[in-house]
Enzyme design. Sequence first.
Site, PDB file in Angstrom:
ATOM      1  N   ARG A  49     -12.045 -12.065  -2.299  1.00  0.00           N
ATOM      2  CA  ARG A  49     -13.402 -11.897  -1.759  1.00  0.00           C
ATOM      3  C   ARG A  49     -13.598 -12.413  -0.327  1.00  0.00           C
ATOM      4  O   ARG A  49     -14.680 -12.248   0.230  1.00  0.00           O
ATOM      5  CB  ARG A  49     -14.457 -12.551  -2.652  1.00  0.00           C
ATOM      6  CG  ARG A  49     -14.635 -11.899  -3.994  1.00  0.00           C
ATOM      7  CD  ARG A  49     -16.012 -12.162  -4.577  1.00  0.00           C
ATOM      8  NE  ARG A  49     -16.278 -13.572  -4.798  1.00  0.00           N
ATOM      9  CZ  ARG A  49     -17.474 -14.055  -5.121  1.00  0.00           C
ATOM     10  NH1 ARG A  49     -18.508 -13.240  -5.227  1.00  0.00           N
ATOM     11  NH2 ARG A  49     -17.641 -15.349  -5.335  1.00  0.00           N
ATOM     12  N   ASP A  50     -12.588 -13.003   0.286  1.00  0.00           N
ATOM     13  CA  ASP A  50     -12.756 -13.461   1.661  1.00  0.00           C
ATOM     14  C   ASP A  50     -11.460 -13.311   2.448  1.00  0.00           C
ATOM     15  O   ASP A  50     -11.049 -14.217   3.184  1.00  0.00           O
ATOM     16  CB  ASP A  50     -13.245 -14.912   1.693  1.00  0.00           C
ATOM     17  CG  ASP A  50     -13.840 -15.285   3.043  1.00  0.00           C
ATOM     18  OD1 ASP A  50     -14.386 -14.396   3.726  1.00  0.00           O
ATOM     19  OD2 ASP A  50     -13.776 -16.472   3.414  1.00  0.00           O
ATOM     20  N   LEU A  51     -10.824 -12.155   2.298  1.00  0.00           N
ATOM     21  CA  LEU A  51      -9.565 -11.899   2.997  1.00  0.00           C
ATOM     22  C   LEU A  51      -9.858 -11.590   4.461  1.00  0.00           C
ATOM     23  O   LEU A  51     -10.595 -10.658   4.774  1.00  0.00           O
ATOM     24  CB  LEU A  51      -8.845 -10.718   2.342  1.00  0.00           C
ATOM     25  CG  LEU A  51      -7.425 -10.459   2.853  1.00  0.00           C
ATOM     26  CD1 LEU A  51      -6.478 -11.523   2.308  1.00  0.00           C
ATOM     27  CD2 LEU A  51      -6.950  -9.070   2.432  1.00  0.00           C
ATOM     28  N   THR A 237     -16.782 -18.548   7.299  1.00  0.00           N
ATOM     29  CA  THR A 237     -17.231 -18.337   5.935  1.00  0.00           C
ATOM     30  C   THR A 237     -18.276 -19.361   5.532  1.00  0.00           C
ATOM     31  O   THR A 237     -18.167 -20.536   5.861  1.00  0.00           O
ATOM     32  CB  THR A 237     -16.039 -18.459   4.977  1.00  0.00           C
ATOM     33  OG1 THR A 237     -15.076 -17.468   5.334  1.00  0.00           O
ATOM     34  CG2 THR A 237     -16.478 -18.248   3.542  1.00  0.00           C
TER      35      THR A 237
END
Length: 244
Positions: A49-51, A237
């Site tokens: 979900r945060d590549l 993020t």
Amino acid sequence: MFNKSLDFFIFDSDRTKLLNWKKRVSIIEGIAQGLLYLHKYSRLKVIHRDLKANNILLDNEMNPKISDFGMARIFSANEPESNTTRIVGTHGYMSPEYVMNGIVSTKNDVYSFGVLLLEIVSSKKNNGIYHPERLLNLVGYAWQLWNDGKALELIDSEMLDGPNSPGEVLRFIHVGLLCAQDQATDRPTMRKVVSMLTREAKPFPAPKQPAFFISDSSAEPGVSENKSKTCSVNEITISIMEPR
């Protein structure tokens, strides 16, 4: 890690020259294999979900390691997708179905991988503006070049040791555009992506229009009012603790 993270190299005008085409191919393929393991071969299915570039660490031999699983969702092997009311991640890397409807699936990571692949090939950030009139981001710019038959112009011109075959560059750009397509059902699985990157799958389908190809964040589709959206426009993020 010994060589810090991928963004330390590809977004720096001097250090990007240290990454020749062969090394970029190795990094792209390594990331793809890592995602395939998380999606297919891990005991539990893991969706990152945060590549993004600064979540790819590089060891002393420049081998990539996917890092920062603070936002990851864990699924059972037979669970295809789920919904969330908290949208967390980084602008430019989040898939449209996740941003708009909170749908969490492996295709979220596939979309992020497509964006990251195009960044590695070009040494450009997706959230930049690459057309003075249409405000195209990197994905939109790559899509326009592809349609105009000029996709090779996307490659980093500062690369000291470039590719020997234009066909290999076009294949990687093709895969990146397939991963960044608007509809999740049109995107390949990571198993298919790995096959395409290693030339095992032929011919490739034609890519369709990507999602979020306008750079201005105000032009991106919003999230419905009953959902909580927490994300960053500056590639930092923002995490929210939530049950998995």
